[in-house]
Design a protein around this motif. Sequence first.
Motif, PDB file in Angstrom:
ATOM      1  N   ARG A  35       1.045  -0.953  -0.096  1.00 54.71           N
ATOM      2  CA  ARG A  35      -0.248  -0.221  -0.624  1.00 54.71           C
ATOM      3  C   ARG A  35       0.732   1.529   0.052  1.00 54.71           C
ATOM      4  O   ARG A  35       0.379   2.229  -0.958  1.00 54.71           O
ATOM      5  CB  ARG A  35      -0.699   0.206   1.734  1.00 54.71           C
ATOM      6  N   ARG A  36       1.822   0.981   1.057  1.00 50.53           N
ATOM      7  CA  ARG A  36       2.850   2.228   0.368  1.00 50.53           C
ATOM      8  C   ARG A  36       3.874   2.832  -0.286  1.00 50.53           C
ATOM      9  O   ARG A  36       3.794   3.382  -1.274  1.00 50.53           O
ATOM     10  CB  ARG A  36       3.817   1.990   2.002  1.00 50.53           C
ATOM     11  N   GLN A  37       3.753   1.619  -1.189  1.00 55.26           N
ATOM     12  CA  GLN A  37       4.566   1.739  -2.462  1.00 55.26           C
ATOM     13  C   GLN A  37       3.621   2.412  -4.030  1.00 55.26           C
ATOM     14  O   GLN A  37       4.376   3.360  -3.946  1.00 55.26           O
ATOM     15  CB  GLN A  37       5.306   0.490  -2.349  1.00 55.26           C
ATOM     16  N   VAL A  38       2.892   2.035  -3.475  1.00 55.46           N
ATOM     17  CA  VAL A  38       1.256   2.266  -4.700  1.00 55.46           C
ATOM     18  C   VAL A  38       1.416   3.574  -4.164  1.00 55.46           C
ATOM     19  O   VAL A  38       1.648   5.003  -5.118  1.00 55.46           O
ATOM     20  CB  VAL A  38       0.131   2.058  -4.818  1.00 55.46           C
ATOM     21  N   ALA A  39       0.975   3.987  -3.194  1.00 57.35           N
ATOM     22  CA  ALA A  39       1.119   5.809  -2.542  1.00 57.35           C
ATOM     23  C   ALA A  39       2.118   7.049  -3.347  1.00 57.35           C
ATOM     24  O   ALA A  39       1.720   7.758  -3.394  1.00 57.35           O
ATOM     25  CB  ALA A  39       0.654   5.442  -1.038  1.00 57.35           C
ATOM     26  N   VAL A  40       3.367   6.279  -2.150  1.00 58.91           N
ATOM     27  CA  VAL A  40       4.071   6.758  -2.948  1.00 58.91           C
ATOM     28  C   VAL A  40       4.864   7.210  -4.182  1.00 58.91           C
ATOM     29  O   VAL A  40       4.621   8.400  -5.204  1.00 58.91           O
ATOM     30  CB  VAL A  40       5.647   5.770  -2.171  1.00 58.91           C
ATOM     31  N   LEU A  41       4.583   6.138  -5.462  1.00 55.29           N
ATOM     32  CA  LEU A  41       4.186   5.723  -6.512  1.00 55.29           C
ATOM     33  C   LEU A  41       3.341   7.220  -7.112  1.00 55.29           C
ATOM     34  O   LEU A  41       3.077   8.412  -8.018  1.00 55.29           O
ATOM     35  CB  LEU A  41       4.462   4.889  -7.151  1.00 55.29           C
TER      36      LEU A  41
ATOM     37  N   ARG B  41       3.763  10.423 -18.962  1.00 56.99           N
ATOM     38  CA  ARG B  41       2.071  11.184 -18.929  1.00 56.99           C
ATOM     39  C   ARG B  41       1.212   9.664 -18.651  1.00 56.99           C
ATOM     40  O   ARG B  41      -0.209  10.448 -18.058  1.00 56.99           O
ATOM     41  CB  ARG B  41       1.729  11.905 -20.377  1.00 56.99           C
ATOM     42  N   LYS B  42       1.613   8.696 -19.529  1.00 58.46           N
ATOM     43  CA  LYS B  42       0.029   8.373 -19.218  1.00 58.46           C
ATOM     44  C   LYS B  42       0.666   7.094 -18.122  1.00 58.46           C
ATOM     45  O   LYS B  42      -0.347   6.897 -17.606  1.00 58.46           O
ATOM     46  CB  LYS B  42       0.587   6.633 -20.605  1.00 58.46           C
ATOM     47  N   TYR B  43       1.326   7.186 -17.470  1.00 57.47           N
ATOM     48  CA  TYR B  43       1.760   6.797 -16.280  1.00 57.47           C
ATOM     49  C   TYR B  43       1.519   7.529 -14.970  1.00 57.47           C
ATOM     50  O   TYR B  43       0.585   6.860 -14.301  1.00 57.47           O
ATOM     51  CB  TYR B  43       3.463   6.838 -16.160  1.00 57.47           C
ATOM     52  N   VAL B  44       1.454   8.709 -15.196  1.00 57.67           N
ATOM     53  CA  VAL B  44       0.522   9.892 -14.348  1.00 57.67           C
ATOM     54  C   VAL B  44      -0.837   9.363 -14.094  1.00 57.67           C
ATOM     55  O   VAL B  44      -1.560   9.099 -13.370  1.00 57.67           O
ATOM     56  CB  VAL B  44       0.245  11.709 -15.019  1.00 57.67           C
ATOM     57  N   GLN B  45      -1.476   8.999 -15.262  1.00 62.58           N
ATOM     58  CA  GLN B  45      -3.089   8.897 -15.185  1.00 62.58           C
ATOM     59  C   GLN B  45      -3.311   7.736 -14.835  1.00 62.58           C
ATOM     60  O   GLN B  45      -4.168   7.917 -14.153  1.00 62.58           O
ATOM     61  CB  GLN B  45      -3.492   8.983 -17.037  1.00 62.58           C
TER      62      GLN B  45
ATOM     63  N   ILE C  56      -1.809   5.679 -12.820  1.00 61.69           N
ATOM     64  CA  ILE C  56      -1.102   5.525 -11.471  1.00 61.69           C
ATOM     65  C   ILE C  56      -1.881   5.668 -10.132  1.00 61.69           C
ATOM     66  O   ILE C  56      -2.520   5.088  -9.566  1.00 61.69           O
ATOM     67  CB  ILE C  56       0.335   5.873 -11.245  1.00 61.69           C
ATOM     68  N   ALA C  57      -3.059   6.830 -10.695  1.00 65.89           N
ATOM     69  CA  ALA C  57      -3.414   7.320  -9.664  1.00 65.89           C
ATOM     70  C   ALA C  57      -4.845   6.867 -10.058  1.00 65.89           C
ATOM     71  O   ALA C  57      -5.406   6.348  -8.687  1.00 65.89           O
ATOM     72  CB  ALA C  57      -3.889   8.264 -10.420  1.00 65.89           C
ATOM     73  N   GLN C  58      -5.156   5.672 -11.495  1.00 68.50           N
ATOM     74  CA  GLN C  58      -6.510   4.825 -11.043  1.00 68.50           C
ATOM     75  C   GLN C  58      -5.905   4.191  -9.872  1.00 68.50           C
ATOM     76  O   GLN C  58      -7.046   3.210  -9.815  1.00 68.50           O
ATOM     77  CB  GLN C  58      -6.622   4.382 -12.836  1.00 68.50           C
ATOM     78  N   ALA C  59      -4.320   2.873 -10.602  1.00 69.25           N
ATOM     79  CA  ALA C  59      -4.463   1.802 -10.208  1.00 69.25           C
ATOM     80  C   ALA C  59      -4.183   2.255  -8.393  1.00 69.25           C
ATOM     81  O   ALA C  59      -4.597   1.213  -8.146  1.00 69.25           O
ATOM     82  CB  ALA C  59      -2.935   1.613 -10.390  1.00 69.25           C
ATOM     83  N   ALA C  60      -4.089   3.727  -8.124  1.00 65.52           N
ATOM     84  CA  ALA C  60      -4.524   3.780  -6.360  1.00 65.52           C
ATOM     85  C   ALA C  60      -5.398   3.411  -5.507  1.00 65.52           C
ATOM     86  O   ALA C  60      -6.071   2.693  -4.723  1.00 65.52           O
ATOM     87  CB  ALA C  60      -3.575   4.627  -6.275  1.00 65.52           C
TER      88      ALA C  60
END
Length: 206
Positions: A44-50, A186-190, A192-196
């Motif tokens: 959870r912490r790793q996903v939140a940090v990313l 840019r795609k990563y920014v989009q 990772i927010a969804q993944a979190a």
Amino acid sequence: TGVVPFVALLLLQRRPVAGRALLVTGSGCPSHGLCRSNVQEQTRRQVAVLNATAQELFSLYLKCQGEPFSSEADKLCNPAGIFFPAFRVNRTSERKEVMVAMYKLFAFLNASLGNITRDQEELNPMAKELLERLHNTTKTTRGLISNLTCLLCKNYNIFQVDVRYGDSSKGKSAFKKKQQGCQVLRKYVQVIAQAARVLLPHLSPS
């Protein structure tokens, strides 16, 4: 700290392959001793940090590429034309399905970060802050992959997930290397927010 062997293989793999999860018997999984006692909380912490650092990484990347990327980011960094793993799970998806999708996403991201970092070491060797952020993001991503591997093995007896990767930038022009990097980030920014949003509820303490 041991990493499940197939993960080490995937970290080196770059050729595009179909993405699918292979279900196997429990005997195929390594010892559950690879799992840390706090693996869910650490994941959870790793996903939140990313998620918290993705936009900063993208902004810094753009700044270091100079013109025309700084002023034409919307046009040049549009990720529509690049491959990125489909992410079709949501909060109501089964936990196993979410974990497999996450693994495919972050294995792809890890390979892409390696590609981008190699190019930036060549093109912008003096961009110390950018290179440090790329290395830190890669380190967090690899730790996350290790934890997802453990959870997939321990909870679902899945010990192999085939991952499709994007194209390597080797042999491309400096401009194309910069563009591919900014499209992926840019795609990563989009994503990772969804993944979190999707993953964190599945890892909440029971």
